[in-house]
Structure formats: C-alpha cells, structure tokens
Design a protein around this motif. Sequence first.
Motif, short mmCIF file in Angstrom:
data_model
loop_
_atom_site.label_atom_id
_atom_site.label_comp_id
_atom_site.label_asym_id
_atom_site.label_seq_id
_atom_site.Cartn_x
_atom_site.Cartn_y
_atom_site.Cartn_z
N ARG A 21 0.86 -1.17 0.00
CA ARG A 21 0.00 0.00 0.00
C ARG A 21 0.91 1.23 0.00
NH1 ARG A 21 -4.82 -0.73 4.01
NH2 ARG A 21 -3.06 -1.12 5.44
N GLU A 22 0.60 2.19 -0.86
CA GLU A 22 1.47 3.36 -0.97
C GLU A 22 0.74 4.64 -0.57
OE1 GLU A 22 2.78 3.76 -5.04
OE2 GLU A 22 0.83 4.46 -5.72
N PHE A 23 1.51 5.55 -0.06
CA PHE A 23 0.99 6.84 0.38
C PHE A 23 0.54 7.66 -0.83
CE2 PHE A 23 0.63 10.65 2.77
CZ PHE A 23 1.18 11.67 2.00
N VAL A 24 -0.58 8.36 -0.68
CA VAL A 24 -1.09 9.24 -1.72
C VAL A 24 -1.12 10.69 -1.25
CG1 VAL A 24 -3.09 9.83 -3.16
CG2 VAL A 24 -2.47 7.42 -2.78
N ALA A 25 -1.77 10.94 -0.12
CA ALA A 25 -1.91 12.32 0.35
C ALA A 25 -2.27 12.30 1.83
CB ALA A 25 -2.98 13.07 -0.44
N ALA A 26 -1.97 13.40 2.53
CA ALA A 26 -2.34 13.52 3.93
C ALA A 26 -2.63 14.98 4.25
CB ALA A 26 -1.21 13.00 4.83
N ILE A 27 -3.42 15.16 5.29
CA ILE A 27 -3.79 16.50 5.73
C ILE A 27 -3.78 16.51 7.24
CG2 ILE A 27 -6.28 15.97 5.64
CD1 ILE A 27 -6.67 18.88 4.61
N SER A 33 -1.11 22.61 5.47
CA SER A 33 -0.01 21.89 4.84
C SER A 33 -0.37 20.49 4.37
CB SER A 33 1.16 21.78 5.82
OG SER A 33 1.55 23.06 6.26
N PRO A 34 -1.32 20.36 3.47
CA PRO A 34 -1.53 19.03 2.89
C PRO A 34 -0.26 18.58 2.16
CG PRO A 34 -2.72 20.69 1.63
CD PRO A 34 -2.19 21.38 2.87
N TYR A 35 -0.05 17.30 2.13
CA TYR A 35 1.17 16.75 1.53
C TYR A 35 0.79 15.67 0.55
CZ TYR A 35 5.99 15.20 1.24
OH TYR A 35 7.25 14.89 0.78
N TYR A 36 1.47 15.66 -0.59
CA TYR A 36 1.11 14.73 -1.66
C TYR A 36 2.32 13.93 -2.12
CZ TYR A 36 -2.98 17.77 -1.92
OH TYR A 36 -4.11 18.49 -1.63
N ALA A 37 2.06 12.72 -2.51
CA ALA A 37 3.09 11.94 -3.19
C ALA A 37 3.36 12.57 -4.54
CB ALA A 37 2.64 10.50 -3.35
N ASP A 38 4.58 12.45 -5.01
CA ASP A 38 4.97 13.09 -6.27
C ASP A 38 4.08 12.66 -7.43
OD1 ASP A 38 8.58 13.16 -5.65
OD2 ASP A 38 6.97 14.53 -5.07
N HIS A 39 3.66 11.41 -7.43
CA HIS A 39 2.92 10.89 -8.58
C HIS A 39 1.49 11.41 -8.68
CE1 HIS A 39 1.22 8.01 -5.70
NE2 HIS A 39 2.44 7.73 -5.34
N VAL A 40 1.03 12.14 -7.66
CA VAL A 40 -0.33 12.70 -7.73
C VAL A 40 -0.33 14.21 -7.56
CG1 VAL A 40 -1.31 10.56 -6.83
CG2 VAL A 40 -0.89 12.48 -5.27
N LYS A 41 0.81 14.78 -7.27
CA LYS A 41 0.90 16.22 -7.02
C LYS A 41 0.42 17.00 -8.24
CE LYS A 41 4.43 17.01 -4.52
NZ LYS A 41 5.82 17.22 -4.05
N GLY A 42 -0.44 17.98 -7.99
CA GLY A 42 -0.98 18.79 -9.06
C GLY A 42 -2.24 18.21 -9.68
N ARG A 43 -2.56 16.96 -9.37
CA ARG A 43 -3.76 16.32 -9.92
C ARG A 43 -4.78 15.99 -8.83
NH1 ARG A 43 -3.39 11.41 -12.19
NH2 ARG A 43 -1.62 10.75 -10.92
N TRP A 98 4.13 8.43 7.74
CA TRP A 98 2.86 8.02 7.14
C TRP A 98 2.33 6.72 7.72
CZ3 TRP A 98 2.36 12.60 5.91
CH2 TRP A 98 3.31 13.31 5.15
N GLU A 99 2.84 6.30 8.83
CA GLU A 99 2.24 5.16 9.52
C GLU A 99 0.89 5.59 10.06
OE1 GLU A 99 6.41 3.07 11.00
OE2 GLU A 99 4.86 3.59 12.44
N SER A 100 -0.07 4.69 9.95
CA SER A 100 -1.44 5.06 10.30
C SER A 100 -2.05 4.01 11.22
CB SER A 100 -2.27 5.19 9.04
OG SER A 100 -1.70 6.16 8.17
#
Length: 121
Positions: free
Chosen positions: A46-52, A58-68, A106-108
């Motif tokens: 399971r990979e990280f996508v985004a967090a708030i 300061s929401p944070y995004y994985a590079d592969h979804v940033k801007g989308r 990003w541990e949840s």
Amino acid sequence: QVQLVESGGGLVQAGGSLRLSCAASGRTFSSYNMGWFRRQAPGKEREFVAAITWSRRSPYYADHVKGRFTISRDNSKNTVSLQMNSLKPEDTAVYYCAGDVQWGSWESHYWGQGTQVTVSS
C-alpha cells in the motif's frame, strides 16, 4: 476508536475525475491527521497518496499525484475527501482512507475497507 468508511470509487476514463469521500465515526476525528493510500495490485504494498493535518494546514502529496489530486477535510462533518483529476490508468487501485497518520512516516493507526478506482485507457 475511529471507524472509517470510504465511498466514491468507480470506473472512469483516462483524463476524467473522481471524488472519494471518507466518513469517520468517533469523537476524536478532528484531532487526527488523515490520509489516503492506495494498493495497485494484490500483494503490492500500500502506498501513500496524500495527507492532511488535523488543522487542515499543509496538505502533503506523493509526487505521482501532485498537481492532480487534492485532499480536504470537514471536521464539522467528520469527513475527508480526495478530489482526483486528470486520472491515468496507473491510478487504478484500491484507495484507503487512513486515520491518525504520523506525519512524515505516514504510519497510520486506523484504516477503512477501501474503495476501488479503475481508470480505463
């Protein structure tokens, strides 16, 4: 204790949009950082996508979804959402809502059951 239920997944063509929602139960929702993760195939990590953060800063995004993708939350409604635009076939995955996300690692602690997103080419 927090219970998370995702909704909004489905089938969409490449270039399209979907909005995922996560409804949380529990009085402490507003104090937790929240996030979205995905698993692209059974057996794959399971990979990280985004967090708030709990304060919506300061929401944070994985590079592969940033801007989308855009993550947001409404503490008054105990919901967190993920707006996904310009979807690509490689965004196909089961998307999971996560609660009590540890910033940086990003541990949840809490997880929803997941919602399937399929992007056709």
